[in-house]
Structures are given as structure tokens and as C-alpha cells.
Scaffold this motif. Sequence first.
Motif, PDB file in Angstrom:
ATOM      1  N   LEU A 166      -0.217   6.536 -10.092  1.00  0.00           N
ATOM      2  CA  LEU A 166      -0.699   5.164  -9.896  1.00  0.00           C
ATOM      3  C   LEU A 166       0.215   4.447  -8.896  1.00  0.00           C
ATOM      4  O   LEU A 166      -0.249   3.762  -7.982  1.00  0.00           O
ATOM      5  CB  LEU A 166      -0.709   4.431 -11.237  1.00  0.00           C
ATOM      6  CG  LEU A 166      -1.292   3.028 -11.251  1.00  0.00           C
ATOM      7  CD1 LEU A 166      -2.778   3.073 -10.931  1.00  0.00           C
ATOM      8  CD2 LEU A 166      -1.066   2.362 -12.604  1.00  0.00           C
ATOM      9  N   ARG A 169      -0.576   5.667  -5.418  1.00  0.00           N
ATOM     10  CA  ARG A 169      -1.784   5.102  -4.811  1.00  0.00           C
ATOM     11  C   ARG A 169      -1.572   3.644  -4.414  1.00  0.00           C
ATOM     12  O   ARG A 169      -2.051   3.200  -3.366  1.00  0.00           O
ATOM     13  CB  ARG A 169      -2.972   5.250  -5.773  1.00  0.00           C
ATOM     14  CG  ARG A 169      -3.444   6.705  -5.856  1.00  0.00           C
ATOM     15  CD  ARG A 169      -4.643   6.847  -6.757  1.00  0.00           C
ATOM     16  NE  ARG A 169      -4.319   6.587  -8.138  1.00  0.00           N
ATOM     17  CZ  ARG A 169      -5.132   5.978  -8.999  1.00  0.00           C
ATOM     18  NH1 ARG A 169      -6.306   5.542  -8.611  1.00  0.00           N
ATOM     19  NH2 ARG A 169      -4.748   5.793 -10.241  1.00  0.00           N
ATOM     20  N   ALA A 170      -0.854   2.909  -5.254  1.00  0.00           N
ATOM     21  CA  ALA A 170      -0.579   1.506  -4.920  1.00  0.00           C
ATOM     22  C   ALA A 170       0.297   1.433  -3.671  1.00  0.00           C
ATOM     23  O   ALA A 170       0.032   0.644  -2.758  1.00  0.00           O
ATOM     24  CB  ALA A 170       0.097   0.809  -6.094  1.00  0.00           C
ATOM     25  N   GLU A 173      -1.487   2.112  -0.509  1.00  0.00           N
ATOM     26  CA  GLU A 173      -2.371   1.048  -0.056  1.00  0.00           C
ATOM     27  C   GLU A 173      -1.621  -0.149   0.511  1.00  0.00           C
ATOM     28  O   GLU A 173      -2.015  -0.711   1.531  1.00  0.00           O
ATOM     29  CB  GLU A 173      -3.267   0.612  -1.206  1.00  0.00           C
ATOM     30  CG  GLU A 173      -4.595   0.128  -0.682  1.00  0.00           C
ATOM     31  CD  GLU A 173      -5.532  -0.265  -1.784  1.00  0.00           C
ATOM     32  OE1 GLU A 173      -5.675   0.491  -2.755  1.00  0.00           O
ATOM     33  OE2 GLU A 173      -6.116  -1.351  -1.653  1.00  0.00           O
ATOM     34  N   ASP A 174      -0.562  -0.548  -0.143  1.00  0.00           N
ATOM     35  CA  ASP A 174       0.164  -1.734   0.311  1.00  0.00           C
ATOM     36  C   ASP A 174       1.600  -1.632  -0.213  1.00  0.00           C
ATOM     37  O   ASP A 174       1.907  -2.060  -1.323  1.00  0.00           O
ATOM     38  CB  ASP A 174      -0.525  -2.995  -0.221  1.00  0.00           C
ATOM     39  CG  ASP A 174      -0.015  -4.263   0.455  1.00  0.00           C
ATOM     40  OD1 ASP A 174       1.154  -4.260   0.904  1.00  0.00           O
ATOM     41  OD2 ASP A 174      -0.776  -5.244   0.525  1.00  0.00           O
ATOM     42  N   ILE A 177       3.511  -4.959  -1.332  1.00  0.00           N
ATOM     43  CA  ILE A 177       3.096  -5.526  -2.606  1.00  0.00           C
ATOM     44  C   ILE A 177       3.504  -4.599  -3.750  1.00  0.00           C
ATOM     45  O   ILE A 177       3.911  -5.059  -4.825  1.00  0.00           O
ATOM     46  CB  ILE A 177       1.571  -5.791  -2.624  1.00  0.00           C
ATOM     47  CG1 ILE A 177       1.201  -6.763  -1.505  1.00  0.00           C
ATOM     48  CG2 ILE A 177       1.123  -6.336  -3.965  1.00  0.00           C
ATOM     49  CD1 ILE A 177       1.873  -8.117  -1.594  1.00  0.00           C
TER      50      ILE A 177
ATOM     51  N   VAL B  87      -4.819  -7.714  -3.437  1.00  0.00           N
ATOM     52  CA  VAL B  87      -4.971  -6.811  -4.579  1.00  0.00           C
ATOM     53  C   VAL B  87      -5.094  -5.397  -4.028  1.00  0.00           C
ATOM     54  O   VAL B  87      -5.382  -5.206  -2.848  1.00  0.00           O
ATOM     55  CB  VAL B  87      -6.224  -7.175  -5.420  1.00  0.00           C
ATOM     56  CG1 VAL B  87      -6.050  -8.539  -6.049  1.00  0.00           C
ATOM     57  CG2 VAL B  87      -7.489  -7.128  -4.573  1.00  0.00           C
ATOM     58  N   PHE B  88      -4.860  -4.404  -4.880  1.00  0.00           N
ATOM     59  CA  PHE B  88      -5.015  -3.021  -4.432  1.00  0.00           C
ATOM     60  C   PHE B  88      -6.500  -2.673  -4.494  1.00  0.00           C
ATOM     61  O   PHE B  88      -7.036  -2.369  -5.556  1.00  0.00           O
ATOM     62  CB  PHE B  88      -4.188  -2.069  -5.305  1.00  0.00           C
ATOM     63  CG  PHE B  88      -2.717  -2.361  -5.257  1.00  0.00           C
ATOM     64  CD1 PHE B  88      -1.972  -2.057  -4.125  1.00  0.00           C
ATOM     65  CD2 PHE B  88      -2.072  -2.947  -6.332  1.00  0.00           C
ATOM     66  CE1 PHE B  88      -0.615  -2.332  -4.071  1.00  0.00           C
ATOM     67  CE2 PHE B  88      -0.718  -3.220  -6.287  1.00  0.00           C
ATOM     68  CZ  PHE B  88       0.014  -2.918  -5.148  1.00  0.00           C
ATOM     69  N   GLY B  89      -7.151  -2.736  -3.341  1.00  0.00           N
ATOM     70  CA  GLY B  89      -8.609  -2.645  -3.285  1.00  0.00           C
ATOM     71  C   GLY B  89      -9.190  -1.335  -3.770  1.00  0.00           C
ATOM     72  O   GLY B  89     -10.293  -1.304  -4.318  1.00  0.00           O
ATOM     73  N   LEU B  91      -7.967   0.473  -6.124  1.00  0.00           N
ATOM     74  CA  LEU B  91      -7.706   0.664  -7.546  1.00  0.00           C
ATOM     75  C   LEU B  91      -8.655  -0.230  -8.343  1.00  0.00           C
ATOM     76  O   LEU B  91      -9.111  -1.257  -7.848  1.00  0.00           O
ATOM     77  CB  LEU B  91      -6.261   0.294  -7.905  1.00  0.00           C
ATOM     78  CG  LEU B  91      -5.118   0.946  -7.120  1.00  0.00           C
ATOM     79  CD1 LEU B  91      -3.788   0.632  -7.783  1.00  0.00           C
ATOM     80  CD2 LEU B  91      -5.301   2.437  -7.006  1.00  0.00           C
TER      81      LEU B  91
END
Lengths: 291, 234
Positions: A166, A169-170, A173-174, A177, B87-89, B91
Motif C-alpha cells: 500500500l 502504491r501511494a 502516485e504522489d 503526500i 488524494v491517491f486517485g 487507491l
Amino acid sequence: MLLQQILNGIMIGSVYALTAMGATLIYGILRILDIANAGAYVAGAYFGWFIYLKTGNLVLAFLFSMMITGLIGVLIHRFIYAPILSKPRILPIVPLVASVGLFTLTGDLARLIAGPGTKAYNVDFGVDVINIGKLTVVPAWILIIVLTALLFTVLWLVLNKTKLGLAWRATAEDADIAKAVGINTNSAMALSYILGYGFAAAAGIMVGILYNSITPALGEVPSYKMLSIIVLGGLGSPVGTVIAGLFIGMVETMLSAYNLTFIPKDSVAFIVLILVLLIKPSGLISKTNNI
Amino acid sequence: MLKIVDLEVAYGQMEVLKKINLEVKKGELVSVIGPNGAGKTTLIKTIMGLKDAKAGQIFIEGKEILGMPAWKRAEMGVGYVPEGRRVFGNLTVEENLRVGCYSLNDTKKIQQNIKKVYELFPRLEERKKQLARTMSGGEQQMLAIGRALVMEPRLLLIDEVSMGLMPIMVNLCFKIIKDLNDQGITVMIVEQNANKALKISHRGYVLETGNIVLEDTVEKLRNNDVVQKAYLGG
Ligand SMILES: Nc1ncnc2c1ncn2[C@@H]1O[C@H](COP(=O)(O)OP(=O)(O)OP(=O)(O)O)[C@@H](O)[C@H]1O
Ligand SMILES: [Mg+2]
């Protein structure tokens, strides 16, 4: 026979996907093209060869080679890429050049330590070929397809069912953040390297077994073919990489099976890449459909 | 709770924050208002650890935090609701909240905290299996707030919560921020919507081109001529 060629294509494609997966995982988190992933493939092939030579145990060869290569990946990240990337306003070309350097170094180290010649990679499976109906299967093919499927299942489970996955993946993505919500993004990076370099090592051993030999130049073709596969797969998407790897493997196999050899086999990946990018610049799988 | 001393931040040669001094006391709700490009987002990012400072000091509960990575600051209890939600799009809603709990280890606590967020925003629970990028702007803002709340922050940094939301959502967000503050969370908000921000705050700072030009209680700021003209449309 078509079925025979499909099987062959899946097998070659699996190796491609496995080789490129590390580059995808690393790009996903660090946004760098890690050519040295093809160096991990060479190193892994040599570690595996050595362990098999000493123990005669293929399971040990895969296991330890993947572990050692994965750990080397973590160290390379820690002591080479991380310091480079921590410099303010670093150009993406800098880590790229470092990775090309590392890749060249791996080939040369293999040449220095193991010698410039070809090493025989004779793995005894007990039988030479298995005939299933009209299908002729070499045991190594089964090993390659099953092991690749197994490794990708593990990858999928890690990315989708664990806390670390998890976080991966976070972070992919960013990253900013992800850090701000408390993720130590270094652990996501370490995961990329352990799995990525480990997979490349497995692919190296597979290719050694498949062609009964390894040489220090083993990584040269994969080093650039891998690039075309990860771009086709949508840069940073693990699922896209599997699809793109299988696709390239299949197209190459079909072309040579049906004597369309006016196109050199190794150029197929690039012709497909150019065509796909002209039609769909985000790659076969776009990033938003990620995993 | 938060104390900023002579903070200087630059992008390359361009000075964006020039010797900023600012304090948010425990239990306070403080807003920083200012026009586009004043450096509000830069200020918040520097507190969170997403942007390096050139000089100065930042203390959280008396501890100097400059140089500390962002995740350590999050573990210390600093929550962040970023500008533009982020937000994590890819997810799901629930996964976004679980990412928010990353620094917690107690599974029971994690479930409790996620449940509390669902009670605050029932809409999120209805959509917990949905990918965050398919949610509306308002829902994403709820998720961004929820993601910061699940780790039980003691200091909450909120950047431009009202941006791009319809008025009813804006009011809801400000009401929730006020409630959270009443429950004891120290809050710093950064806003262009000065009117709404000042309404719920105790004190305010006015930031213009990298300088704090005014600092006062909200009553005094609201009656200040300059603030009225420039920010309150009166
Ligand atoms: N990554 C960056 N690189 C270079 N300059 C930047 C960067 N981010 C912000 N700036 C500059 O720093 C200044 C302050 O930007 P900042 O985003 O902090 O302003 P802001 O007060 O949040 O504005 P807004 O109300 O529009 O959100 C601006 O002049 C902006 O152009
Ligand atoms: Mg801003």
C-alpha cells in the motif's frame, strides 16, 4: 504449429516481463530509468551459475541469487542513487548516466572475475523433452512459465495485500503526500530494489538455462529491449509491463516462426514501440489504469 | 505548539519567504491569509518538511524540526491537508484512509480511527470501495481531511480547503474544521477565502509577497481598513 508458437511466445515474453519488471518498479517510485537493472540480470545469472555449479541445486541457485542481487540493489540505491537524487534540482540524465555506468561495470566485473568466455549452463531436468500430443515442451520452458507466474503472483500479493505494498502504491502516485502522511518512502524504494533486482536475477538464470550458456555480454540486448517494454507498458505500471513483455515476446516469436525474418528479431520491440507511441503515446496501458 | 523563527525559503534565487515569524499556540485556530503567490503554500510545505528552508527555525512542541523528514513530522502528530486535495486517485477511499494510518501500528486503533472518519463523513463510508479519482471534488476534499485525521494529529495544517468547492461544501468544511479545533486539535489554515477563514479563527496573519505584514486577533483584523479593502471585499 500455432499452439507451439504461442507457448514459445509466452515463455520468451515471461522472461522479458520479468527482466523489465525491476525497471518498472524503480521507475514507479524514483522516476528514473535504471539501465543497471540489466546489470542485475547479468549478476543474477552469474550468481545462479556459481551456486548451481557448487551445489547442483537449482532451487538454491534461484533463491540465493535473487536474494543477493536484491540486496545489492538496495545497497546501490542507498549509496549511489539516493545521494545523487538528494541533490537539489538534479537533472534526470544524471541518475541515468550513473545507471549506464553501473551496467557497464557489471559486465566488466563478470568478465574480470569469471573470465571473458562463455560459461556452460547445463541444468539437468532428467528428461530432454516432454511430448503432450503434438506439442513439444522443453522442461526449462515449464520452469520459466511457472516460476514467472509464481513471482508475479507474489508481486501482486505484496503490492495489493500488504501494508508495505500500500505504501508502495501511494508513494508511486504522489511521493510528497506519501511522506506527509507518515510513510518512510525509503522503505518503498527498498521494496522496489529487492523485488526488481531479484526478478532480474531470476530472469538471468532462466535465460542461462534456456540457452545453456551465459557470457558477460548477456545483458546488452535486454538493456535496451527492457526500455521499450517499460515504455510500452505505460512507464511504472506493473500490470502494463507484464502485458507489454508478453506482447513483444509473442510478436517476435510469430515473426520468426512464419519466416518474416526480413525484420531482424531484436528490432521488433522498437518497431512496436514506435507504432504504439504514434497511436497511443501513453503506452499500451496508461498510468491511470495502474495495477 | 508551532513556532516559526526568522524562516527564509527560496526557490533557486527567488526568495519566497523572507524572515517569517509566526506562532500557533496549543488549542488555537490560526489563519494565514494573503493573495496568490504570497507564499502560503510554501510556508505550509516547509512546516510539513516537503520544502527545505534556507535559514531560520521551526519548532513543534519545543522541538526543532528543520531537517527532519516529512514522515517523522507526521509521526510527531502533524497532519496535512494539501492544496488541491491530492488524494491517491488510484487507491480506493478506504485505502487512502489506511495510508493515512501508516504511522499507527495498533490494528484496533486504526479501525477505530477510520470508523470515526466515516461517522464524520458518512459519504466516504458509502463509497469506501470506490477509486478516489472517480469521486467529486467535494468528496475528495472530505477524503483529504479524513486522511489527515485518521492518524490523530495534534497540529493540523490545512491549505486552501475552500478551493473549487460549492458554497455549501465550503461551509461544511469550515464547520468541521471549527469542530475539530473545539475538540482540541490545534489548527493552522491557509486561505484566500479570508472572510470564512477569519470567521472561525482566533488569530490571523496576513502574508504578502513573503512578508508577514499584519498579525492580530480576528476581531481586530476584521476591523482593519487595509484588510477590509484587500481581503474582505469591503
Ligand atoms: N516549485 C516551485 N518552483 C519555483 N517557484 C515556485 C514553486 N512553487 C511556488 N513557487 C513560487 O513561489 C511563490 C509563492 O508560491 P506559493 O504557492 O507558496 O503561493 P500561495 O500563497 O500558496 O499562492 P496561491 O494562493 O495561489 O495558492 C510564487 O511566486 C510561486 O511562483
Ligand atoms: Mg497556495
